[in-house]
Scaffold this motif. Structure first.
Motif, PDB file in Angstrom:
ATOM      1  N   PHE A   1     -25.996  21.280  61.591  1.00 29.17           N
ATOM      2  CA  PHE A   1     -24.589  21.065  62.046  1.00 29.17           C
ATOM      3  C   PHE A   1     -23.531  21.748  61.553  1.00 29.17           C
ATOM      4  O   PHE A   1     -22.455  21.792  62.051  1.00 29.17           O
ATOM      5  CB  PHE A   1     -24.526  19.407  61.585  1.00 29.17           C
ATOM      6  N   VAL A   2     -23.620  22.558  60.255  1.00 28.40           N
ATOM      7  CA  VAL A   2     -22.506  23.041  59.618  1.00 28.40           C
ATOM      8  C   VAL A   2     -22.756  24.548  59.694  1.00 28.40           C
ATOM      9  O   VAL A   2     -21.754  25.525  60.201  1.00 28.40           O
ATOM     10  CB  VAL A   2     -22.610  22.758  58.264  1.00 28.40           C
ATOM     11  N   GLY A   3     -24.045  25.066  59.935  1.00 29.12           N
ATOM     12  CA  GLY A   3     -24.175  26.340  60.046  1.00 29.12           C
ATOM     13  C   GLY A   3     -25.086  27.020  58.940  1.00 29.12           C
ATOM     14  O   GLY A   3     -25.309  26.269  58.065  1.00 29.12           O
ATOM     15  N   PHE A   4     -25.477  28.263  59.142  1.00 24.92           N
ATOM     16  CA  PHE A   4     -26.189  28.887  58.061  1.00 24.92           C
ATOM     17  C   PHE A   4     -25.821  30.478  57.978  1.00 24.92           C
ATOM     18  O   PHE A   4     -25.254  31.207  58.969  1.00 24.92           O
ATOM     19  CB  PHE A   4     -27.542  28.741  58.450  1.00 24.92           C
ATOM     20  N   PRO A   5     -25.944  30.877  56.619  1.00 19.00           N
ATOM     21  CA  PRO A   5     -25.661  32.539  56.578  1.00 19.00           C
ATOM     22  C   PRO A   5     -26.702  33.342  57.388  1.00 19.00           C
ATOM     23  O   PRO A   5     -27.732  33.032  57.423  1.00 19.00           O
ATOM     24  CB  PRO A   5     -25.613  32.517  55.014  1.00 19.00           C
ATOM     25  N   LEU A   6     -26.194  34.640  57.722  1.00 16.38           N
ATOM     26  CA  LEU A   6     -26.894  35.482  58.019  1.00 16.38           C
ATOM     27  C   LEU A   6     -26.985  36.660  57.115  1.00 16.38           C
ATOM     28  O   LEU A   6     -26.177  36.740  56.124  1.00 16.38           O
ATOM     29  CB  LEU A   6     -26.353  36.326  59.301  1.00 16.38           C
TER      30      LEU A   6
ATOM     31  N   GLU B   1     -19.609  26.576  51.977  1.00 17.87           N
ATOM     32  CA  GLU B   1     -18.469  26.094  52.372  1.00 17.87           C
ATOM     33  C   GLU B   1     -17.054  25.990  51.434  1.00 17.87           C
ATOM     34  O   GLU B   1     -16.245  26.101  51.776  1.00 17.87           O
ATOM     35  CB  GLU B   1     -18.484  24.799  52.809  1.00 17.87           C
ATOM     36  N   GLY B   2     -17.441  26.142  50.114  1.00 17.29           N
ATOM     37  CA  GLY B   2     -16.568  26.181  49.051  1.00 17.29           C
ATOM     38  C   GLY B   2     -15.825  24.539  48.897  1.00 17.29           C
ATOM     39  O   GLY B   2     -16.268  23.770  49.626  1.00 17.29           O
ATOM     40  N   PRO B   3     -14.650  24.559  48.324  1.00 17.58           N
ATOM     41  CA  PRO B   3     -13.997  23.261  47.955  1.00 17.58           C
ATOM     42  C   PRO B   3     -13.257  22.913  49.172  1.00 17.58           C
ATOM     43  O   PRO B   3     -13.094  23.641  49.976  1.00 17.58           O
ATOM     44  CB  PRO B   3     -13.304  23.590  46.799  1.00 17.58           C
ATOM     45  N   PRO B   4     -13.021  21.440  49.213  1.00 17.62           N
ATOM     46  CA  PRO B   4     -12.091  21.262  50.229  1.00 17.62           C
ATOM     47  C   PRO B   4     -10.676  21.482  50.163  1.00 17.62           C
ATOM     48  O   PRO B   4     -10.145  21.846  49.122  1.00 17.62           O
ATOM     49  CB  PRO B   4     -12.291  19.600  50.178  1.00 17.62           C
ATOM     50  N   ASP B   5     -10.113  21.645  51.231  1.00 17.90           N
ATOM     51  CA  ASP B   5      -8.649  22.183  51.278  1.00 17.90           C
ATOM     52  C   ASP B   5      -7.920  20.969  51.067  1.00 17.90           C
ATOM     53  O   ASP B   5      -8.217  19.925  51.120  1.00 17.90           O
ATOM     54  CB  ASP B   5      -8.428  22.878  52.553  1.00 17.90           C
ATOM     55  N   PRO B   6      -6.558  21.099  50.959  1.00 19.69           N
ATOM     56  CA  PRO B   6      -5.492  19.992  50.966  1.00 19.69           C
ATOM     57  C   PRO B   6      -5.795  18.780  52.073  1.00 19.69           C
ATOM     58  O   PRO B   6      -5.506  17.772  51.722  1.00 19.69           O
ATOM     59  CB  PRO B   6      -4.150  20.336  51.111  1.00 19.69           C
ATOM     60  N   ASP B   7      -6.483  19.160  53.096  1.00 20.22           N
ATOM     61  CA  ASP B   7      -6.820  18.250  54.282  1.00 20.22           C
ATOM     62  C   ASP B   7      -8.088  17.878  54.228  1.00 20.22           C
ATOM     63  O   ASP B   7      -8.589  16.865  55.249  1.00 20.22           O
ATOM     64  CB  ASP B   7      -6.418  19.107  55.568  1.00 20.22           C
ATOM     65  N   GLY B   8      -8.952  18.238  53.231  1.00 21.09           N
ATOM     66  CA  GLY B   8     -10.162  17.701  53.176  1.00 21.09           C
ATOM     67  C   GLY B   8     -11.212  18.305  53.782  1.00 21.09           C
ATOM     68  O   GLY B   8     -12.398  18.045  53.954  1.00 21.09           O
ATOM     69  N   HIS B   9     -10.895  19.373  54.366  1.00 21.01           N
ATOM     70  CA  HIS B   9     -11.989  20.337  55.232  1.00 21.01           C
ATOM     71  C   HIS B   9     -12.329  21.571  54.072  1.00 21.01           C
ATOM     72  O   HIS B   9     -11.433  21.954  53.615  1.00 21.01           O
ATOM     73  CB  HIS B   9     -11.081  20.937  56.451  1.00 21.01           C
ATOM     74  N   ARG B  10     -13.761  21.663  54.469  1.00 22.34           N
ATOM     75  CA  ARG B  10     -14.252  22.795  53.749  1.00 22.34           C
ATOM     76  C   ARG B  10     -14.476  24.128  54.633  1.00 22.34           C
ATOM     77  O   ARG B  10     -14.419  23.736  55.849  1.00 22.34           O
ATOM     78  CB  ARG B  10     -15.623  22.398  53.387  1.00 22.34           C
ATOM     79  N   GLY B  11     -14.613  25.223  53.992  1.00 22.98           N
ATOM     80  CA  GLY B  11     -14.728  26.434  54.747  1.00 22.98           C
ATOM     81  C   GLY B  11     -13.665  27.153  54.919  1.00 22.98           C
ATOM     82  O   GLY B  11     -13.922  28.342  55.480  1.00 22.98           O
ATOM     83  N   ASN B  12     -12.464  26.911  54.264  1.00 24.61           N
ATOM     84  CA  ASN B  12     -11.284  27.507  54.456  1.00 24.61           C
ATOM     85  C   ASN B  12     -10.710  28.369  53.241  1.00 24.61           C
ATOM     86  O   ASN B  12     -10.121  29.180  53.213  1.00 24.61           O
ATOM     87  CB  ASN B  12     -10.295  26.452  54.923  1.00 24.61           C
TER      88      ASN B  12
END
Length: 144
Positions: free
Chosen positions: A37-42, A119-130
């Protein structure tokens, strides 16, 4: 502070070694739900296929007792050894520390934790990957 594995690396350092050392391995220890659902590294075209092995079984999130044996077998089957550089990746860098430590305890000498994970830590809006991690660094990945 001493670690129970070789060390921590950034996603960029991990990618660089995967590109320059075709004997190195990337092990994604997230759950099958995350891969789907989130994805995977190549990995780089000249590198080994990534190993996908859950450190914790979804949905119970209990540590998989067969993890070390399964990953060790996958590394050996692909021509690696206990001296191969192995990079462990999870969502944000916690499960990968534990899995790198477990593999080191089993005799694999070059286990690394990939800081900030996929994905790293969540951003200020709570979303990861940014903010940080594999996706934010622009490294190749795919979503099913």
């Amino acid at each position: 502070m001493s670690r129970s594995y070789k060390g921590d690396v950034s996603v960029e350092e991990c990618w660089s070694v995967l590109q320059s050392d075709p004997q190195s391995f990337l092990v994604d220890v997230r759950t099958s739900a995350e891969w789907n659902f989130v994805g995977f590294p190549l990995v780089p075209e000249n590198g080994r296929d990534a190993v996908f092995a859950e450190w914790q079984n979804y949905p119970s999130m209990s540590v998989d007792a067969g993890f070390v044996e399964r990953v060790g077998a996958a590394v050996r089957a692909a021509g690696g050894s206990q001296e191969s550089a192995i990079f462990f990746l999870c969502r944000s860098g916690a499960r990968s520390m534990s899995s790198a430590a477990a593999m080191t305890a089993a005799g694999f000498s070059a286990c690394h934790n990939v800081l900030d994970g996929f994905e790293g830590p969540p951003d200020p809006d709570g979303h990861r990957g940014n903010l940080a991690g594999w996706k934010a660094a622009g490294l190749p990945w795919r979503q099913k």
